[in-house]
Motif scaffolding. Structure first.
Motif, PDB file in Angstrom:
ATOM      1  N   THR A  62       0.851  -1.182   0.000  1.00  0.00           N
ATOM      2  CA  THR A  62       0.000   0.000   0.000  1.00  0.00           C
ATOM      3  C   THR A  62       0.885   1.229   0.000  1.00  0.00           C
ATOM      4  OG1 THR A  62      -1.667  -1.212   1.257  1.00  0.00           O
ATOM      5  CG2 THR A  62      -1.849   1.191   1.216  1.00  0.00           C
ATOM      6  N   ILE A  63       0.627   2.100  -0.971  1.00  0.00           N
ATOM      7  CA  ILE A  63       1.395   3.340  -1.087  1.00  0.00           C
ATOM      8  C   ILE A  63       0.417   4.499  -0.977  1.00  0.00           C
ATOM      9  CG2 ILE A  63       2.916   4.715  -2.551  1.00  0.00           C
ATOM     10  CD1 ILE A  63       3.766   2.096  -3.896  1.00  0.00           C
ATOM     11  N   ASP A  64       0.734   5.440  -0.142  1.00  0.00           N
ATOM     12  CA  ASP A  64      -0.115   6.608   0.043  1.00  0.00           C
ATOM     13  C   ASP A  64      -0.276   7.355  -1.284  1.00  0.00           C
ATOM     14  OD1 ASP A  64       0.030   9.793   1.393  1.00  0.00           O
ATOM     15  OD2 ASP A  64      -1.547   8.364   1.889  1.00  0.00           O
ATOM     16  N   GLU A  65      -1.494   7.806  -1.574  1.00  0.00           N
ATOM     17  CA  GLU A  65      -1.782   8.524  -2.823  1.00  0.00           C
ATOM     18  C   GLU A  65      -0.882   9.744  -2.976  1.00  0.00           C
ATOM     19  OE1 GLU A  65      -4.720   8.639  -5.154  1.00  0.00           O
ATOM     20  OE2 GLU A  65      -5.260   6.592  -4.661  1.00  0.00           O
ATOM     21  N   ASP A  66      -0.604  10.443  -1.890  1.00  0.00           N
ATOM     22  CA  ASP A  66       0.244  11.634  -1.971  1.00  0.00           C
ATOM     23  C   ASP A  66       1.646  11.292  -2.467  1.00  0.00           C
ATOM     24  OD1 ASP A  66      -1.847  13.189  -1.106  1.00  0.00           O
ATOM     25  OD2 ASP A  66      -1.227  13.115   1.000  1.00  0.00           O
ATOM     26  N   ARG A 108      -4.136   1.531  -9.861  1.00  0.00           N
ATOM     27  CA  ARG A 108      -5.019   2.325  -9.003  1.00  0.00           C
ATOM     28  C   ARG A 108      -6.120   3.034  -9.784  1.00  0.00           C
ATOM     29  NH1 ARG A 108      -2.749   7.840  -6.889  1.00  0.00           N
ATOM     30  NH2 ARG A 108      -1.969   8.770  -8.794  1.00  0.00           N
TER      31      ARG A 108
END
Length: 151
Positions: free
Chosen positions: A37-41, A86
């Motif tokens: 999981t990678i933060d959208e920011d 995504r």
């Protein structure tokens, strides 16, 4: 031992050796699927990366450095693959099509079976369009979802 017997025994030895399992045939334990999981920011910070790699691919291709040009295309392809992962269903198709096109172009360039910078430019335009469509869809989803008011 006559000649036919010698040939037959050598042929049998070759068959036996060829039928032995190789390292590639070995059954490796199945690796578990990993989800990251990678933060959208964090991903948003890389929004311009494909463009930089498109430019470098074009420039290195024109300079005759096909290996670097192919690697730059593969890097841009990786960024588009991340975006496709995504993307909303409407945006996935265009992104996946561009990923496949970049993969084919990188292979053709690496094999020195490609000589048209115009084909590269059109592929880049389609990839930019796919990315823009994806970002537009994501923005619409963010802006148009119902807001909850705090009382």
């Amino acid at each position: 031992m006559n000649i036919s017997t010698k040939l037959l025994s050598r042929f049998a030895a070759i068959i036996v050796i060829a039928s032995l399992p190789t390292v590639a045939d070995a059954q490796l334990p199945e690796q578990p699927s990993v989800t990251i999981t990678i933060d959208e920011d964090v991903l948003d910070a890389f929004v311009d990366e494909p463009c930089h790699h498109f430019e470098r691919a074009r420039d290195t291709f024109l300079a005759g450095d096909v290996r670097t040009a192919a690697n730059e295309l593969r890097t841009a392809e990786a960024f588009l693959t991340l975006e496709a992962a995504r993307a909303a269903p409407q945006g996935k198709v265009l992104l996946n099509n561009s990923v496949e096109e970049l993969r084919r172009l990188a292979s053709a360039i690496q094999r020195d079976q490609f000589d048209s910078v115009d084909v590269l430019k059109r592929a880049f335009a389609r990839a930019h369009y796919a990315l823009a469509s994806h970002h537009c869809i994501k923005t619409a989803h963010r802006c148009c979802r119902p807001m909850t008011l705090m009382s």
